[in-house]
Write a protein that holds these residues in place. Structure first.
Motif, PDB file in Angstrom:
ATOM      1  N   PHE A   1       0.876  -1.174   0.000  1.00 51.21           N
ATOM      2  CA  PHE A   1       0.000   0.000   0.000  1.00 51.21           C
ATOM      3  C   PHE A   1       0.911   1.221   0.000  1.00 51.21           C
ATOM      4  N   TRP A   2       0.980   1.889  -1.147  1.00 47.60           N
ATOM      5  CA  TRP A   2       1.881   3.039  -1.276  1.00 47.60           C
ATOM      6  C   TRP A   2       1.079   4.288  -0.936  1.00 47.60           C
ATOM      7  N   GLU A   3       1.090   4.652   0.334  1.00 51.43           N
ATOM      8  CA  GLU A   3       0.195   5.694   0.831  1.00 51.43           C
ATOM      9  C   GLU A   3       1.000   6.803   1.489  1.00 51.43           C
ATOM     10  N   SER A   4       0.447   8.003   1.467  1.00 47.71           N
ATOM     11  CA  SER A   4       1.175   9.116   2.066  1.00 47.71           C
ATOM     12  C   SER A   4       0.855   9.236   3.551  1.00 47.71           C
ATOM     13  N   ASN A   5      -0.396   9.204   3.884  1.00 50.19           N
ATOM     14  CA  ASN A   5      -0.786   9.336   5.290  1.00 50.19           C
ATOM     15  C   ASN A   5      -2.073   8.534   5.483  1.00 50.19           C
ATOM     16  N   ILE A   6      -1.917   7.230   5.450  1.00 51.66           N
ATOM     17  CA  ILE A   6      -3.049   6.302   5.340  1.00 51.66           C
ATOM     18  C   ILE A   6      -4.019   6.376   6.519  1.00 51.66           C
ATOM     19  N   PHE A  43       3.442   5.296   9.283  1.00 45.33           N
ATOM     20  CA  PHE A  43       2.265   5.871   9.937  1.00 45.33           C
ATOM     21  C   PHE A  43       2.641   7.088  10.773  1.00 45.33           C
ATOM     22  N   ASP A  44       1.666   7.965  10.917  1.00 43.04           N
ATOM     23  CA  ASP A  44       1.792   9.075  11.857  1.00 43.04           C
ATOM     24  C   ASP A  44       1.416   8.518  13.237  1.00 43.04           C
ATOM     25  N   PRO A  45       2.329   8.541  14.219  1.00 45.94           N
ATOM     26  CA  PRO A  45       2.030   7.893  15.510  1.00 45.94           C
ATOM     27  C   PRO A  45       0.827   8.502  16.222  1.00 45.94           C
ATOM     28  N   GLY A  77       6.263   0.967  10.099  1.00 40.91           N
ATOM     29  CA  GLY A  77       7.154   2.121   9.976  1.00 40.91           C
ATOM     30  C   GLY A  77       6.479   3.332  10.604  1.00 40.91           C
ATOM     31  N   LEU A  78       7.219   4.048  11.423  1.00 39.04           N
ATOM     32  CA  LEU A  78       6.654   5.249  12.050  1.00 39.04           C
ATOM     33  C   LEU A  78       7.493   6.458  11.647  1.00 39.04           C
ATOM     34  N   ALA A  79       6.801   7.553  11.334  1.00 38.70           N
ATOM     35  CA  ALA A  79       7.489   8.741  10.825  1.00 38.70           C
ATOM     36  C   ALA A  79       7.992   9.598  11.979  1.00 38.70           C
ATOM     37  N   LEU A  80       9.265   9.417  12.338  1.00 38.88           N
ATOM     38  CA  LEU A  80       9.860  10.266  13.375  1.00 38.88           C
ATOM     39  C   LEU A  80      10.630  11.410  12.706  1.00 38.88           C
ATOM     40  N   TRP A 125      10.002   0.023  12.660  1.00 40.89           N
ATOM     41  CA  TRP A 125      11.024   0.955  12.173  1.00 40.89           C
ATOM     42  C   TRP A 125      10.618   2.375  12.540  1.00 40.89           C
ATOM     43  N   LEU A 126      11.624   3.210  12.709  1.00 42.49           N
ATOM     44  CA  LEU A 126      11.367   4.651  12.818  1.00 42.49           C
ATOM     45  C   LEU A 126      12.227   5.338  11.762  1.00 42.49           C
ATOM     46  N   PHE A 127      11.611   6.163  10.935  1.00 42.17           N
ATOM     47  CA  PHE A 127      12.359   6.852   9.884  1.00 42.17           C
ATOM     48  C   PHE A 127      13.151   8.012  10.475  1.00 42.17           C
ATOM     49  N   VAL A 128      14.403   8.123  10.034  1.00 39.71           N
ATOM     50  CA  VAL A 128      15.282   9.196  10.525  1.00 39.71           C
ATOM     51  C   VAL A 128      15.886   9.911   9.313  1.00 39.71           C
ATOM     52  N   LEU A 129      15.646  11.202   9.208  1.00 43.00           N
ATOM     53  CA  LEU A 129      16.194  11.981   8.086  1.00 43.00           C
ATOM     54  C   LEU A 129      17.595  12.475   8.427  1.00 43.00           C
ATOM     55  N   ILE A 130      18.522  12.313   7.493  1.00 45.04           N
ATOM     56  CA  ILE A 130      19.879  12.820   7.746  1.00 45.04           C
ATOM     57  C   ILE A 130      20.332  13.710   6.589  1.00 45.04           C
TER      58      ILE A 130
END
Ligand code: SF4
Length: 447
Positions: free
Chosen positions: A233-238, A268-270, A290-293, A338-343
């Motif tokens: 499911f390729w979703e932006s903010n499901i 997901f947005d927590p 996956g959680l968007a941190l 998972w938690l996404f981390v931007l670098i």
């Protein structure tokens, strides 16, 4: 007379010669729409044979061919990375183009803005062979960078959606090799948030729209009937309006016992997680979470307009663990959280990144490290345009770490990505790391 249409998925220039990609669902949806209109559709896919089997190793058929080098970062030390042509060669395309019946219209798809070069080259080849045939380009690249896309000399540039195609199942039958082992499905468009680095509201709009649940179920059943059980499911903010939509979709999947392995890679947005949805994610076959941190640094959270507190994550990670998701030592794509981390963001410090990694490990999760790229049309792109000025879009590719500098270097960012992404470290593991780099020294000092 039946209209002849040629759809083309262009090649990519990337610094990873063995990179693999998802197939172009947008272009295949346009294919479905045009077929429904009675057109005869021919598809030339430069990337055929290079699609990933998510979560599995796969035999890579044709590694990329060296093209050029591009500069990484903007530090005083000049570092260059090689780039490779990913996909079938242009010479092969030229030959194939001459073999097929002359099309009445040509549609060229696109993906991310830093992959624009393949789009322009394909338009150039098509216009050279068929100067009188209209060539249209569409997809994310022209939507976010329309003026840049117009330089391709395509006759038409579609900005935004191709009307009538978004809700159709992609015409997978156009993919000749049938090598795909998974199906990408998009159920939701739009996002009402305004995260400063994200282009979704610009590409899909701020108003959330959902595909009818019956249509999504019909598409799932179609894929299952052809032997595909891995669904992405390729979703932006499901989880926006989850009670009204996604939870009901999961209910139908559970009820029909479709026995799917579902992946939701965008996460997901927590703040939108609640116990009942976790239970249904589990029962419907969602294989990892996956959680968007992005960052636990409060200054960055403020800059992103997210203001996500770590306490949200503590709460939801606990709930996911109660439902059977947990943390392996390394990524397994099964039950992981998972938690996404931007670098590599402008003005991000090494300390800020490493503290975020420590926070993720303390939560008992795996960090998925994502190198940052500024996306045209986003607030970050506008705010840091003085750092972008003079660079073309391909120079902003995330693999080139475009904002690395003398304080947060290309080497630092690559070490973080190569050594810490998708891995779990305890305090003891960190203490045992060799003292052979600035990153490990700072990391040890922070625990
Ligand atoms: S990052 Fe997610 S929540 Fe933020 S604007 Fe983009 S899609 Fe919406």
């Amino acid at each position: 007379m039946t209209k002849e249409i040629l759809l083309i998925n262009p090649p990519l220039l990337d610094s990873r010669p063995n990179a693999n990609f998802d197939y172009n669902t947008g272009l295949l949806k346009i294919g479905a729409f045009l077929k429904n209109q009675g057109c005869r559709v021919c598809f030339f896919d430069f990337l055929e044979g290079m699609y990933k089997y998510i979560g599995e190793d796969h035999p890579y058929k044709e590694p990329g061919r060296y093209v050029d080098k591009k500069r990484c970062g903007m530090g005083s030390k000049k570092i260059f990375k090689k780039r490779y042509h990913i996909g079938k060669p242009y010479s092969f395309f030229n030959t194939e183009l001459k073999k097929i019946k002359k099309p009445d219209e040509i549609y060229v798809g696109s993906s991310l803005t830093f992959y624009w070069e393949g789009v322009h080259k394909v338009v150039e080849i098509c216009k050279k062979l068929y100067p009188d045939i209209p060539v249209t380009i569409g997809g994310i690249y022209p939507t976010l960078a329309p003026e840049h896309a117009k330089r391709s000399k395509a006759d038409n540039v579609i900005i935004g959606q191709f009307k009538g195609a978004s809700d159709l199942p992609p015409a997978m039958e156009l993919m000749k090799e049938r090598e795909y082992k998974y199906a990408i499905i998009k159920t939701t468009r739009g996002c009402c948030n305004n995260c400063s680095y994200c282009a979704v509201p610009k590409v899909e709009g701020k108003i959330i729209t959902h595909r009818p649940i019956g249509d999504v179920i019909a598409e799932l059943q179609l894929r299952v009937s052809s032997g595909i059980r891995k669904i992405v499911f390729w979703e932006s903010n499901i989880l926006q309006d989850a009670k009204q939509y996604f939870e009901k979709l999961l209910d139908r999947i559970i009820e029909l016992e479709l026995d799917l392995s579902i992946q939701i890679p965008e996460g997901f947005d927590p703040r939108l997680i609640y116990p009942e949805i976790i239970r249904k994610l589990r029962l419907s076959g969602v294989s990892y979470i996956g959680l968007a941190l992005e960052s636990s640094d409060s200054n960055l959270q403020h800059r992103f307009h997210k203001k996500l507190k770590l306490s949200y994550f503590e709460k939801v990670v606990k709930l996911f663990k109660e439902e059977g998701y947990f943390c392996h030592k390394t990524m397994r794509y099964e039950n992981d959280i998972w938690l996404f981390v931007l670098i590599g963001l402008p003005e991000q410090s090494l300390k800020s990144i490493l503290l975020t990694l420590i926070d993720v490990w303390k939560l008992g999760c795996l960090p998925v490290v994502l190198p940052y790229t500024p996306i045209p049309g986003t607030e970050e792109y506008v705010n840091y345009r003085h750092l972008i000025k003079g660079r073309d879009l391909e120079e902003l590719a995330p693999s080139l770490m475009p904002f690395a500098n003398d304080e947060l270097t290309v080497e630092d960012l690559e070490e973080i990505q190569n050594n810490f992404s998708k891995r779990h470290f305890t305090v003891k593991d960190i203490k045992n790391l060799p003292n052979n780099s600035r990153v490990t020294k700072v990391l040890k000092a922070l625990i």
